[in-house]
Motif scaffolding. Structure first.
Motif, mmCIF file in Angstrom:
data_model
loop_
_atom_site.group_PDB
_atom_site.id
_atom_site.type_symbol
_atom_site.label_atom_id
_atom_site.label_comp_id
_atom_site.label_asym_id
_atom_site.label_seq_id
_atom_site.Cartn_x
_atom_site.Cartn_y
_atom_site.Cartn_z
ATOM 1 N N MET A 5 -10.704 4.262 -3.616
ATOM 2 C CA MET A 5 -9.252 4.251 -3.749
ATOM 3 C C MET A 5 -8.711 4.806 -2.439
ATOM 4 S SD MET A 5 -6.630 4.362 -6.543
ATOM 5 C CE MET A 5 -7.675 4.642 -7.907
ATOM 6 N N LYS B 109 2.425 2.304 -3.309
ATOM 7 C CA LYS B 109 1.539 2.940 -4.291
ATOM 8 C C LYS B 109 1.587 4.464 -4.213
ATOM 9 C CE LYS B 109 -0.133 -0.347 -6.705
ATOM 10 N NZ LYS B 109 -0.129 -0.308 -8.166
ATOM 11 N N GLY B 110 2.173 4.995 -3.151
ATOM 12 C CA GLY B 110 2.350 6.442 -3.024
ATOM 13 C C GLY B 110 1.050 7.212 -2.951
ATOM 14 N N ASP B 111 1.116 8.479 -3.360
ATOM 15 C CA ASP B 111 -0.048 9.367 -3.285
ATOM 16 C C ASP B 111 -1.172 8.958 -4.227
ATOM 17 O OD1 ASP B 111 1.001 10.923 -1.285
ATOM 18 O OD2 ASP B 111 1.829 12.433 -2.649
ATOM 19 N N GLU B 112 -0.839 8.229 -5.281
ATOM 20 C CA GLU B 112 -1.862 7.761 -6.223
ATOM 21 C C GLU B 112 -2.831 6.802 -5.538
ATOM 22 O OE1 GLU B 112 -2.073 4.777 -9.993
ATOM 23 O OE2 GLU B 112 -0.384 6.168 -9.941
ATOM 24 N N GLY B 113 -2.301 5.995 -4.626
ATOM 25 C CA GLY B 113 -3.141 5.049 -3.901
ATOM 26 C C GLY B 113 -3.449 3.810 -4.708
ATOM 27 N N GLU B 114 -4.370 3.032 -4.176
ATOM 28 C CA GLU B 114 -4.747 1.761 -4.786
ATOM 29 C C GLU B 114 -6.253 1.566 -4.643
ATOM 30 O OE1 GLU B 114 -4.326 -2.068 -6.564
ATOM 31 O OE2 GLU B 114 -3.095 -0.266 -6.593
ATOM 32 N N GLU B 115 -6.851 1.020 -5.678
ATOM 33 C CA GLU B 115 -8.258 0.672 -5.644
ATOM 34 C C GLU B 115 -8.460 -0.446 -4.616
ATOM 35 O OE1 GLU B 115 -10.975 0.316 -9.345
ATOM 36 O OE2 GLU B 115 -10.223 -1.698 -8.949
ATOM 37 N N CYS C 244 -8.897 8.500 -1.196
ATOM 38 C CA CYS C 244 -8.462 9.513 -2.169
ATOM 39 C C CYS C 244 -9.331 9.510 -3.429
ATOM 40 C CB CYS C 244 -6.979 9.350 -2.504
ATOM 41 S SG CYS C 244 -6.489 7.758 -3.152
ATOM 42 N N ARG C 245 -10.291 8.587 -3.521
ATOM 43 C CA ARG C 245 -11.293 8.593 -4.591
ATOM 44 C C ARG C 245 -12.543 7.925 -4.050
ATOM 45 N NH1 ARG C 245 -10.781 4.403 -9.077
ATOM 46 N NH2 ARG C 245 -12.194 3.346 -7.665
ATOM 47 N N GLN D 7 0.842 -1.203 0.000
ATOM 48 C CA GLN D 7 0.000 0.000 0.000
ATOM 49 C C GLN D 7 0.872 1.246 0.000
ATOM 50 O OE1 GLN D 7 -3.540 0.040 -0.116
ATOM 51 N NE2 GLN D 7 -3.117 2.178 -0.576
ATOM 52 N N ARG E 101 -4.990 5.678 -0.053
ATOM 53 C CA ARG E 101 -3.537 5.864 -0.048
ATOM 54 C C ARG E 101 -3.031 5.795 1.391
ATOM 55 N NH1 ARG E 101 -4.230 11.393 -2.451
ATOM 56 N NH2 ARG E 101 -5.164 12.590 -0.781
#
Length: 137
Positions: A85, A21-27, A67-68, A18, A87
């Motif tokens: 999503m 994945k950085g600031d982009e994050g993960e679904e 983050c989403r 996790q 992060r």
């Protein structure tokens, strides 16, 4: 802001993965439980959550942030399944074991104690504060 707990088996998806994945994050995909899906549908960007290693470790190891907001799960062919999503925000200084949560009388009603199988669950404000203190935050 609302608080949540996200459970993952570390051999399937770990805190380190996790973080990577950085600031982009993960679904947070692959959830096939209606109550857990509905929890994700209630989430807003900026909500915080505990990242919990289930099966191996059985402990809260980090803090994540939505983050989403909920969208269709890319891992599902069925449109009924959504996911958010997330992060990584920070690791916890002292991982909080399930046995410690269960032994704290003030956490007796926490979903993690009452329904430990739920993969995405709400955390009440007071529970968040208590667990954060236990984690050294």
């Amino acid at each position: 802001m609302a608080y949540w707990l996200f459970k993952s088996e570390p051999d399937a998806w770990s805190w380190d993965q996790q973080v990577a994945k950085g600031d982009e994050g993960e679904e947070w995909g692959g959830v096939r439980n209606y109550q857990a899906r509905n929890n994700m549908r209630a989430m807003k960007v900026g909500d915080r959550g505990f990242f919990y290693h289930s099966n191996i470790g059985k402990e809260i190891v980090g803090i994540v942030e939505v983050c989403r907001e909920s969208q269709p799960d890319s891992t599902a062919d069925d449109p009924r399944w959504d996911c958010v999503m997330i992060r990584a925000v920070q690791p916890v200084p002292n991982p909080v074991k399930l046995e410690d949560v269960k032994s704290a009388p003030e956490l007796a009603d926490m979903v993690l104690v009452r329904n430990s199988r739920m993969s995405v669950q709400p955390v009440r404000d007071e529970e968040w504060e208590i667990v954060c203190r236990m984690a050294g935050l």
